[in-house]
Scaffold this active site. Structure first.
Site, PDB file in Angstrom:
ATOM      1  N   LYS A 203     -94.028  36.251  -6.016  1.00 21.90           N
ATOM      2  CA  LYS A 203     -95.494  36.309  -5.971  1.00 21.90           C
ATOM      3  C   LYS A 203     -96.107  37.425  -6.795  1.00 21.90           C
ATOM      4  CE  LYS A 203     -95.851  34.673  -1.233  1.00 21.90           C
ATOM      5  NZ  LYS A 203     -96.040  35.187   0.115  1.00 21.90           N
ATOM      6  N   GLY A 356     -84.540  46.604  -3.036  1.00 20.16           N
ATOM      7  CA  GLY A 356     -84.679  45.250  -2.495  1.00 20.16           C
ATOM      8  C   GLY A 356     -83.943  44.207  -3.314  1.00 20.16           C
ATOM      9  N   GLY A 379     -89.638  48.554  -0.384  1.00 25.54           N
ATOM     10  CA  GLY A 379     -91.064  48.826  -0.174  1.00 25.54           C
ATOM     11  C   GLY A 379     -91.432  50.246  -0.559  1.00 25.54           C
TER      12      GLY A 379
END
Ligand code: 3PG
Length: 406
Positions: A203, A356, A379
């Site tokens: 995204k 990640g 994050g």
């Protein structure tokens, strides 16, 4: 010292002999049952652990693991981590059943010899995620020095990251956080040029803040993963059934225009590996252009795109990589992601991989050891890079003039 570390003490600044050091780590490793499938976060914590031991500290290690609902979620126990640490450190690492166990005091005030204490998953006590003061006061009752080396959790205002250091006088960071911040700062403070950011993943919405931070700093963006289809859609290219964020098409269009106005590079896929369904290998094929037919979806970048991206990356002096180029977990659609990892491995520039998915992709590609730095924080690294203040770092900065280091 880089700007992000200004005023913050490090392990080197404390006299540790005989002192009880509470070392907050991010030992949140992936598990398959009780098997650790990636021990990067454990090995990355060793330099600080070993330093404290060499300096004669009594060591209490603390971490969270996963997101347990309660202490009954035993699959989130740190037991496998305690076992692995015992092997790696050649010392007994004693797992204390509860994060606020009285047993800690018994060991500390008894005959602590060679053993190291590891508190059980901090999130087994809800006070941790609620940033509760009573937990902080409890830990403070037996700790002399607080060290945070849990970079991956430093964006969380949790008790062991925030409430506890808030009440501690002696506090600082370990080597892992120091390295992470220096590396991430090097991406925004005078990076070597040309500087390319590779953005991938599903995204655009997850990356808007980082795009906004980097748009004036980088010389170009290289785009892959499903987010590329939103950009192609914004250019009027048919993308079939590919994942598109309809509400981000306008943003994508504006971003392309902003890059053009700045005379900067914006590389998008010119071909794709597509199939009729997500993960369907039987109907997999290569497109001959950026256009994707109606009943197909893009699942990886194509061979010409790989060539274009490899060429751009081979000339870059700094690269930041965040997000895979395709569904790399599936062997049929991993080629684009692994080719990017290979291109980085062969480049002589500085190459920094956000945590990640990208860290997992670098690892799976076999080129992880060729990267300049792979962040242990997913994050946390993105939030830091996009200019947000990490609670776990901010709380370690001196607040009174008298606490400022000379
Ligand atoms: C991570 O895996 O990114 C860190 O350990 C933080 O975990 P969390 O997202 O569950 O807070």
């Amino acid at each position: 010292m880089s700007s992000g570390l200004k005023g913050i003490k490090t392990v080197r600044d404390f006299e540790m002999a005989g002192k009880t050091v509470f070392l907050r780590l991010d030992l949140n490793v992936p598990l398959d049952g009780t098997k650790i499938t990636d021990e990067t976060r454990i090995t990355a914590s060793l330099p600080t652990i070993n330093y404290c031991l060499e300096k004669g500290a009594k060591l209490i290690l603390a971490s969270h693991l996963g997101r347990p609902k309660s202490a009954k979620d035993k699959q989130f126990s740190l037991e496998p981590v305690a076992k692995r640490l015992t092997e790696l450190l050649s010392r007994d690492v004693v797992l204390m059943e509860e994060p606020s166990s009285e047993g800690v005091k018994h060991i500390l005030y008894g005959n602590m010899k060679n053993e190291i204490i590891l508190l059980e998953n901090l999130r087994f006590d809800e006070g941790e995620t609620e940033n509760k003061n009573d937990l902080a006061l409890y830990w403070a009752s037996y700790s002399d020095i607080y060290i945070n080396d849990a970079f991956g959790a430093s964006h969380r205002a949790h008790a062991s990251i925030h409430a506890f250091p808030e009440i501690m006088k002696n506090k600082g960071i370990g080597f892992l956080i120091e390295k992470e911040i220096k590396m991430l700062d090097s991406l925004t403070d005078n990076p070597k040029r040309p500087y390319i950011a590779i953005l991938g993943g599903a995204k655009i919405s997850d990356k808007i803040e980082v795009i906004e931070k980097l748009i004036d700093i980088v010389d170009g963006f290289v785009i892959g993963g499903a987010m590329a289809y939103t950009f192609l859609k914004a250019k009027g290219v048919p993308v079939g059934k590919s994942l598109v964020e309809a509400d981000k098409v306008k943003y994508a269009k504006e971003m392309i225009q902003r890059m053009e106005a700045r005379n900067k590079t914006m590389l998008l896929p010119v071909d794709h590996i597509v199939s009729t369904e997500f993960g369907n290998v039987e109907n997999k094929k290569v497109t001959t252009s950026a256009v994707i037919e109606d009943n197909y979806m893009g699942l990886d970048i194509g061979p010409q795109t790989i060539k274009n991206y490899t060429a751009a990356l081979s000339e870059a002096a700094t690269v930041f990589w965040n997000g895979p180029m395709g569904v790399f977990e599936n062997k049929a659609f991993c080629e684009g992601t692994f080719a990017v990892a290979k291109a980085l491995a062969e480049s002589k520039g500085v190459k920094i991989v956000g945590g990640g998915d990208s860290a997992a992709a670098a690892e799976a590609s076999g080129f992880a050891d060729k990267m300049t730095h792979i962040s242990t924080g997913g994050g946390a690294s993105l939030e830091y890079l996009q200019g947000e203040k990490l609670p776990g770092l901010e709380i370690l900065r001196p607040r009174k003039q008298s606490e400022v280091m000379p």
